[in-house]
Structure formats: structure tokens, C-alpha cells
Design a protein around this motif. Structure first.
Motif, short mmCIF file in Angstrom:
data_model
loop_
_atom_site.label_atom_id
_atom_site.label_comp_id
_atom_site.label_asym_id
_atom_site.label_seq_id
_atom_site.Cartn_x
_atom_site.Cartn_y
_atom_site.Cartn_z
N PHE A 81 59.62 58.27 -68.59
CA PHE A 81 60.19 57.26 -69.85
C PHE A 81 60.14 55.92 -69.01
O PHE A 81 59.83 54.79 -69.63
CB PHE A 81 61.42 57.62 -70.11
N TRP A 97 61.30 56.83 -78.18
CA TRP A 97 62.46 57.79 -78.02
C TRP A 97 62.90 58.68 -79.26
O TRP A 97 63.12 59.62 -79.22
CB TRP A 97 63.78 56.87 -77.45
N SER A 101 62.69 62.66 -79.87
CA SER A 101 63.84 63.16 -79.98
C SER A 101 63.83 64.29 -81.11
O SER A 101 64.37 65.26 -81.51
CB SER A 101 65.06 62.39 -80.18
N LEU A 151 57.95 62.98 -74.86
CA LEU A 151 57.74 61.46 -74.47
C LEU A 151 56.37 61.29 -74.57
O LEU A 151 56.04 59.84 -75.05
CB LEU A 151 58.69 61.33 -73.32
#
Length: 159
Positions: A81, A97, A101, A151
Motif C-alpha cells: 500500500f 482502499w 476492502s 489492493l
């Protein structure tokens, strides 16, 4: 920079999904040229480029670091990240993000459904297959959701 992002994210999607690994070597091999490119861009257009991408790297690291400290995320996900923040800049971090998620949440839901009584026969067949046995060898005991893969995929979608 987009080429570097693809060179990083495509292999990481595959290795994290299959083997649950994000090699540091790949992060370095892409992060170092990204830093050189950013330095060149700062030389040509001014230091604002460094602020956008440097802040992206710092925020990417700091946002996920507490999850690693709590033991709910692997260090490779945190470093990935940060490198995504370095390459894409801080404006891309929130959408990446959020997308990652949501994808991880769908993955967790699929796993829960797969553990239901109705899926027992399918689960037993899959567990006995040679493909699954090979994947388990590659994982070497590592478990958990492949958040780094999500990600990386989200970074490709956002950028």
C-alpha cells in the motif's frame, strides 16, 4: 509510471491469491525506479510531485500499519500500500482502499458460504484435488485473505 504499476500489481495479484506472498524483491524493483522517476519529475516540474507521491507513500504506510500491529494484516500488504501510494499519489489511496476492502469482504462472504453444510461435497472434492494440494504447498501454512491482491487489483482499476 503506469507501466511500473502494472509490472508490480499483476504479479502480486497472482502470487498473493495463490501463495499468499508479496515478495519484498518486487516492491524494491518497482519502488526504486519509481523514486528515480519522481526525482526526475521534481527536477523538471518542481517539488509538488514529491509532495503528492511522498505523502501517498507515507499515508499508505501509516494507514495500514495499525492493522499489522494488531496482527490482522501481513506486513507485505502494508508495504504494498505504501508503494502504491508512492506511485499513484495520495489522492488514489482512498478509492484503492475502499475497492480492495469491498473485494476482500466478498471473498470472506464466499468463504463463509463455502463452509456451509450444503457445500460439503464440493469442498471435499476440491480439498482432494491435486491443484489444491499444490496450492497448499505454495502457501506453506500461510492463511488469511489475500488483501494485497485486492489492493493491487484496485490500484489498477483506480489508475
Amino acid at each position: 509510471m503506469l507501466i511500473l504499476l502494472w509490472l508490480l500489481c499483476v504479479p502480486i495479484v497472482l502470487t498473493d491469491l495463490v501463495a499468499r506472498r508479496i515478495p519484498n524483491f518486487w516492491l524494491l524493483c518497482v519502488g526504486a525506479p519509481a523514486l528515480l522517476w519522481l526525482g526526475w519529475q521534481a527536477w523538471l516540474s518542481g517539488p509538488q510531485v514529491l509532495w503528492v507521491h511522498g505523502l501517498g507513500a507515507l499515508l499508505g504506510l501509516l494507514v495500514l500499519l495499525p492493522f499489522w500491529w494488531r496482527g490482522v494484516m501481513a506486513a507485505g500488504d502494508v508495504k504494498l500500500f505504501a508503494v502504491i501510494g508512492l506511485m499513484a499519489g495520495y489522492p488514489a489511496l482512498l478509492p484503492v482502499w475502499c475497492l480492495a476492502s469491498v473485494a476482500a469482504g466478498v471473498h470472506a462472504l464466499v468463504l463463509l458460504i463455502g463452509r456451509s453444510q450444503a457445500m460439503t461435497r464440493w469442498r471435499e472434492r476440491w480439498a482432494a484435488s491435486r491443484v489444491w494440494q499444490r496450492i497448499l504447498q505454495w502457501r506453506a501454512g500461510r492463511a488469511g485473505l489475500p488483501y494485497g491482491a485486492y489492493l493491487a487489483a484496485a490500484a489498477l482499476v483506480v489508475r
